[in-house]
Design a protein around this motif. Structure first.
Motif, PDB file in Angstrom:
ATOM      1  N   VAL A  80      46.247  31.636  36.608  1.00  0.00           N
ATOM      2  CA  VAL A  80      47.255  30.978  38.264  1.00  0.00           C
ATOM      3  C   VAL A  80      48.381  32.685  37.537  1.00  0.00           C
ATOM      4  CG1 VAL A  80      49.275  30.108  38.762  1.00  0.00           C
ATOM      5  CG2 VAL A  80      47.063  28.728  38.155  1.00  0.00           C
ATOM      6  N   SER A  81      49.049  32.557  36.174  1.00  0.00           N
ATOM      7  CA  SER A  81      50.195  33.683  36.375  1.00  0.00           C
ATOM      8  C   SER A  81      48.397  34.679  36.400  1.00  0.00           C
ATOM      9  CB  SER A  81      50.237  34.056  35.106  1.00  0.00           C
ATOM     10  OG  SER A  81      51.268  34.847  34.764  1.00  0.00           O
ATOM     11  N   ALA A 139      46.193  36.123  38.318  1.00  0.00           N
ATOM     12  CA  ALA A 139      45.792  36.161  39.215  1.00  0.00           C
ATOM     13  C   ALA A 139      47.187  36.275  40.817  1.00  0.00           C
ATOM     14  CB  ALA A 139      45.189  34.746  40.489  1.00  0.00           C
ATOM     15  N   ALA A 140      48.137  35.323  40.742  1.00  0.00           N
ATOM     16  CA  ALA A 140      49.576  35.805  41.319  1.00  0.00           C
ATOM     17  C   ALA A 140      50.329  37.861  40.759  1.00  0.00           C
ATOM     18  CB  ALA A 140      50.429  35.623  40.709  1.00  0.00           C
ATOM     19  N   SER A 141      49.341  38.718  38.902  1.00  0.00           N
ATOM     20  CA  SER A 141      50.044  39.463  38.984  1.00  0.00           C
ATOM     21  C   SER A 141      48.310  40.091  39.705  1.00  0.00           C
ATOM     22  CB  SER A 141      49.179  39.474  37.084  1.00  0.00           C
ATOM     23  OG  SER A 141      50.400  38.886  35.982  1.00  0.00           O
ATOM     24  N   ALA A 156      47.313  39.887  42.628  1.00  0.00           N
ATOM     25  CA  ALA A 156      47.933  39.861  43.794  1.00  0.00           C
ATOM     26  C   ALA A 156      49.414  40.816  44.121  1.00  0.00           C
ATOM     27  CB  ALA A 156      48.450  38.641  44.775  1.00  0.00           C
TER      28      ALA A 156
END
Lengths: 367, 79
Positions: free
Chosen positions: B33-34, B36-38, B40
């Motif tokens: 998840v982290s 994926a946020a990075s 983005a």
């Protein structure tokens, strides 16, 4: 002939118990996915039903423990198996009606042991097996799930604390599809096997299976898997409400941690043949995920009610099992007694379902 | 007496496996998840190389999580 009719009655009753097991507590496994809106209730229940069915085929070690590790299979008769099952079903229905997520597994074990004590006394029970394989794991499992979920969520928050909540929540909601599935699979693996164990015991008592070479026939696995899956699909809404929202309101990361912790504990225990209560485990995991964030987030009053139900389940189901056995003996040695008891239990089940459906329909109209 | 009744070695295995699998899956998924946020963030800031690196981390964490799940089922179903 009478023996055959009795064993058929035991098999039908065991499958009915499996159905009530699914009805009563399988939905616990997907309650948190519903409360975080990761899955719609219908999708979650359908997923749980399918994976419970699949889970029943994964392992047979728990069935072996129930059939040979807790009681002496040579002392079991069809009447004992039948009485134990009816005792467990009665206790399951009472706790289901009051919305208490007590353990179906311990109800089944308690019912059979109660009936066996009534029939032959303490010599039929393997007390070491009962303590070592049921009571001690029953105490450890919820605490373990609590710790695993707590450690998991602390680690997750430490890693993601500065991230935008929207993206994190979306990610963990997606992840909950996986963990809900794992938990449903774990439940099917552990819970369906207990019914398989009792049916196997009845087949041993009937002479279909030798007491020296106890095994679980494939048709028993298939029937137990189908019954628990159908039960899961048919109900569980009251318990969903208790576990999903009344113990604690969770965010998707907490729910993910609780579900992965629950699945890990149940699957690891099933692998080593421990007949755990999935209800105990998931409730412990939910509380662990909540308490790690904030102790006051857990509604300890509701958690206390659940704990009381846990403590009561083994002795209460045992008392019902013993009472049904004595009633059956009082009604005579033939199949008339079991048939009458079975019909009364069926009427009780039907009336409770009717009451529940009526209340559900009224609640739906009101909302 | 109590030690003879309770199979502490097997119970210890249950505890260790549960901790490893439960905490491991949550931590690895959080890594996913982290990352994926990075990804983005990197794409928004037009940092293509960093975005590609985070994609690799994301894919790796997803593969490892799924691998653990599959391994768990295989081990369970081994009679």
């Amino acid at each position: 002939m009478q023996s055959t009719i009795l064993v058929v009655l035991v098999v039908v009753t065991a499958l009915a118990f499996d159905f009530t097991n699914g009805f009563h507590d399988t939905a616990n496994v997907i309650a948190s996915a519903i409360s975080t809106r990761a899955l719609s209730p219908r999708t979650a229940i359908a997923l749980a039903a399918v994976l419970n069915f699949a889970g029943a085929f994964v392992s047979l070690k728990v069935a072996a423990t129930v059939a040979t590790g807790i009681i002496d299979p040579a002392k079991i008769t069809e009447a004992v198996a039948f009485s134990g099952l009816i005792g467990a079903i009665i206790w399951n229905l009472i706790t289901w009606y009051f919305g208490l997520p007590s353990s179906s597994s311990h109800a089944l074990i308690g019912g059979v042991i109660g009936a066996l004590l009534a029939a032959v006394g303490g010599s039929g029970v393997n007390w070491d097996g009962l303590i070592g394989k049921v009571v001690v794991p029953a105490l450890i499992a919820p605490v373990l799930a609590f710790v695993v979920a707590g450690v998991s969520i602390v680690a997750v928050y430490a890693m993601l604390g500065r991230r935008r909540p929207g993206l994190v929540n979306r990610g963990f909601r997606l992840g909950q599809v996986l963990t809900s599935g794992m938990l449903a699979l774990a439940h099917g693996t552990n819970d369906a096997q207990k019914t398989m164990g009792v049916i196997t015991l009845a087949l041993v008592a009937h002479g279909t299976i030798s007491a020296d070479h106890v095994y679980v026939p494939t048709w028993v696995v298939l029937c137990a898997a189908s019954a628990i899956a159908l039960g899961t699909y048919a109900g569980g809404w009251r318990i969903i409400r208790t576990v999903g929202t009344r113990i604690i309101r969770m965010d998707p990361a907490q729910a993910f941690a609780a579900q992965s912790a629950g699945a890990s504990v149940i699957l690891a225990s099933s692998h080593f043949g421990y007949p755990l209560s999935s209800t105990h485990v998931i409730s412990g995991a939910v509380m662990g995920a909540g308490a790690a964030k904030r102790l006051s987030a857990v509604r300890w009053g509701v958690a206390g009610n659940i704990a009381v139900a846990w403590v009561l389940t083994l002795p209460a189901a045992g008392l019902f099992g013993a009472a049904v056995y004595f009633l059956q003996q009082a009604l005579g040695a033939g199949v008339l007694g079991p048939m009458l008891i079975w019909l009364v239990a069926l009427a009780l089940l039907a009336s409770l379902i009717l009451v529940r459906r009526t209340r559900f329909a009224r609640a739906a109209q009101a909302s | 007496m109590t030690a003879a009744i309770i199979d502490t070695a097997t119970l210890a295995k249950v505890v260790v496996y549960s901790l490893l699998a439960g905490v491991g899956i949550s931590v690895l998924f959080a890594v996913g998840v982290s990352s994926a946020a990075s990804v983005a963030d990197a794409l928004r800031d037009r940092r293509t190389a960093a975005g590609a690196a985070w994609v690799v981390v994301f894919v790796l964490s997803a593969v490892v999580v799924l691998g653990i799940v599959v391994l768990g089922i295989v081990v369970m179903s081994t009679k």
